[in-house]
Design an enzyme around this catalytic site. Structure first.
Site, PDB file in Angstrom:
ATOM      1  N   ASP A   3       1.748  -4.178  -9.184  1.00 33.08           N
ATOM      2  CA  ASP A   3       1.506  -5.521  -9.724  1.00 33.08           C
ATOM      3  C   ASP A   3       1.899  -5.590 -11.196  1.00 33.08           C
ATOM      4  OD1 ASP A   3       0.368  -5.720  -7.251  1.00 33.08           O
ATOM      5  OD2 ASP A   3      -1.705  -5.760  -7.972  1.00 33.08           O
ATOM      6  N   HIS A  30       0.831  -1.214   0.000  1.00 32.78           N
ATOM      7  CA  HIS A  30       0.000   0.000   0.000  1.00 32.78           C
ATOM      8  C   HIS A  30       0.865   1.264   0.000  1.00 32.78           C
ATOM      9  CE1 HIS A  30      -4.014  -1.817   0.247  1.00 32.78           C
ATOM     10  NE2 HIS A  30      -3.335  -2.816   0.779  1.00 32.78           N
ATOM     11  N   GLY A  35      -7.908 -14.798  -6.946  1.00 31.06           N
ATOM     12  CA  GLY A  35      -8.467 -14.414  -5.642  1.00 31.06           C
ATOM     13  C   GLY A  35      -7.524 -14.659  -4.484  1.00 31.06           C
TER      14      GLY A  35
HETATM   15  C1  GLA Z   1      -2.958  -4.464  -4.828  1.00 34.31           C
HETATM   16  C2  GLA Z   1      -2.810  -3.329  -5.834  1.00 34.31           C
HETATM   17  C3  GLA Z   1      -1.386  -2.764  -5.828  1.00 34.31           C
HETATM   18  C4  GLA Z   1      -0.934  -2.438  -4.416  1.00 34.31           C
HETATM   19  C5  GLA Z   1      -1.215  -3.595  -3.466  1.00 34.31           C
HETATM   20  C6  GLA Z   1      -0.915  -3.246  -2.045  1.00 34.31           C
HETATM   21  O1  GLA Z   1      -2.198  -5.558  -5.211  1.00 34.31           O
HETATM   22  O2  GLA Z   1      -3.130  -3.776  -7.130  1.00 34.31           O
HETATM   23  O3  GLA Z   1      -1.305  -1.654  -6.677  1.00 34.31           O
HETATM   24  O4  GLA Z   1      -1.509  -1.245  -3.975  1.00 34.31           O
HETATM   25  O5  GLA Z   1      -2.554  -4.023  -3.541  1.00 34.31           O
HETATM   26  O6  GLA Z   1       0.428  -3.033  -1.865  1.00 34.31           O
END
Ligand code: GLA
Length: 398
Positions: free
Chosen positions: A182, A44, A132
């Protein structure tokens, strides 16, 4: 315990090409692979312009693809209901697709929206990334399309540009306000390394050697099987809270708050924003410390950083759940060097860093603890830092 190697992609790619021929009646132009990810530390932080340290997983989404000249986009998934989704590229618009096909279709929309001359295609997906489980199966779907389209339509974009396009698809087309971690992990990771991401300048990412095998270590991924869903509003609320805090502090983003100024900043904020800000600032510091330990060649020293990161997600960000907390506690009790929830939160997966040879015992201890607590048995994988998105098979003769 499952163990998947990148070379598995080659035989899977041949199967994907075969299935493509059966479905669409002709050979694909090529097959591409895009991996899922786990984040070692830096949760986050991406939407706060901060730092993260993900690795790509050996588990990938394969995409067999062939361009079309009539502007039609056809999508099929081995994990789907057998039906082909057919869309017109020119008619793609946010909200128009609601199934899994929104992720890949969104990437085509995002390319077109950015002014790239892209047309239609026939697409067949086959994925080993668990869905998921907080392992970025959506980013893998998006990034497979991004790299395939980049090559098929001769776009010549950089990895960071492809990741941004995939993120744009998820933000603007699917409607999930995710950061860029991600997608950067899925496109830009390299085998044997963790990706040191500065979300403010993704193009300047660095590869940090992460030699698990050489240092007698293993990384376990424990899927708690509590389904996480970032689309349910909780993620968006956290992001909004962080943006509000940055605005109140007069900063462009929370990344701009130095750790030394944290106490002063916290005293100026409304109570409900305090734990959010404390998590983000301390988490950014944990990423930098983790990178420094890895650069010194001491991967085992990541352990305490992972465990501290979990406490921060549990107590400050408050996005863990009983199952992730139990998996972390049981892994540590069984001798893991460190463990934490990874990914967006509210369930999903836990990572545990363990000495080689102890992975079975740690996995079994977590499973036993889940049984005793009446939870469904978790799924455990041992993973290695794998390569980012790539072409896996030369174009078959058409
Ligand atoms: C998800 C979001 C990412 C990131 C994570 C938490 O995977 O897609 O962009 O914010 O949560 O680190």
């Amino acid at each position: 315990m499952n163990r998947t190697h990148p070379s598995d992609d080659d035989s899977r790619a041949a199967r994907a090409a075969d299935t493509f021929r059966q479905i669409y009646g002709d050979s694909p132009d090529g097959v591409w692979a895009a991996p899922g990810r786990v984040n070692l530390i830096g949760e986050h932080t991406d939407y706060n312009d901060g730092f993260a340290l993900p690795i790509a997983l050996p588990q990938t989404t394969l995409l067999a693809a062939r361009t079309r000249t009539d502007g039609r986009l056809r999508l099929h998934s081995a994990q789907g209901d057998g039906r082909i989704t057919e869309l017109a590229v020119a008619a793609l618009a946010p909200g128009a697709v609601t199934s899994w096909a929104a992720y890949p279709a969104g990437v085509v929309w995002a390319f077109a929206e950015a002014g790239h001359a892209v047309g239609g295609a026939d697409l067949h997906f086959d994925s080993t990334v668990p869905t998921g489980a907080g392992l970025s199966s959506s980013a893998a779907l998006e990034c497979a399309v991004a790299v395939a389209y980049d090559e098929l339509y001769g776009l010549g974009l950089t990895g960071a540009e492809l990741a941004r396009t995939a993120q744009r698809a998820e933000n603007g087309f699917v409607g999930v306000p995710c950061g860029i971690m991600d997608q950067m992990a899925s496109v830009c990771c390299t085998a044997g390394a963790a990706l040191h991401l500065d979300a403010r300048t993704p193009e300047r990412h660095l590869q940090v050697p992460f030699d698990l095998e050489g240092q007698g270590l293993r990384l376990l991924v424990i899927d708690t099987r509590v389904t996480h869903d970032l689309g349910d509003g909780a993620y968006a609320a956290l992001r909004t809270g962080c943006e509000r805090a940055a605005a109140l502090l007069g900063l462009p983003a929370l990344r701009d708050l130095p750790a030394g100024k944290l106490p002063e900043a916290l005293s100026a904020l409304p109570q409900e924003l305090v734990p959010l800000v404390r998590h983000v600032v301390t988490e950014n510091a944990r990423v930098e410390e983790a990178v420094s330990r890895l650069r010194k060649g001491d991967a085992a020293a990541l352990g305490p950083i992972l465990t501290d990161g979990h406490a921060s997600l549990r107590d400050d960000y408050r996005i863990s759940c009983p199952e992730t907390d139990l998996a972390v506690a049981a892994a540590l009790h069984a001798g893991a060097l460190g463990a934490r929830m990874t990914g967006g939160g509210f369930g999903g997966s836990v990572i545990a860093l363990v000495r080689a040879g102890r992975e079975g015992m740690v996995g079994e201890s977590v499973t036993a603890a889940f049984g005793a607590a009446g939870h469904r048995p978790p799924r455990t994988l041992t993973v290695t830092p794998a390569a980012g998105a790539r072409r896996v098979e030369p174009a078959p003769v058409r």
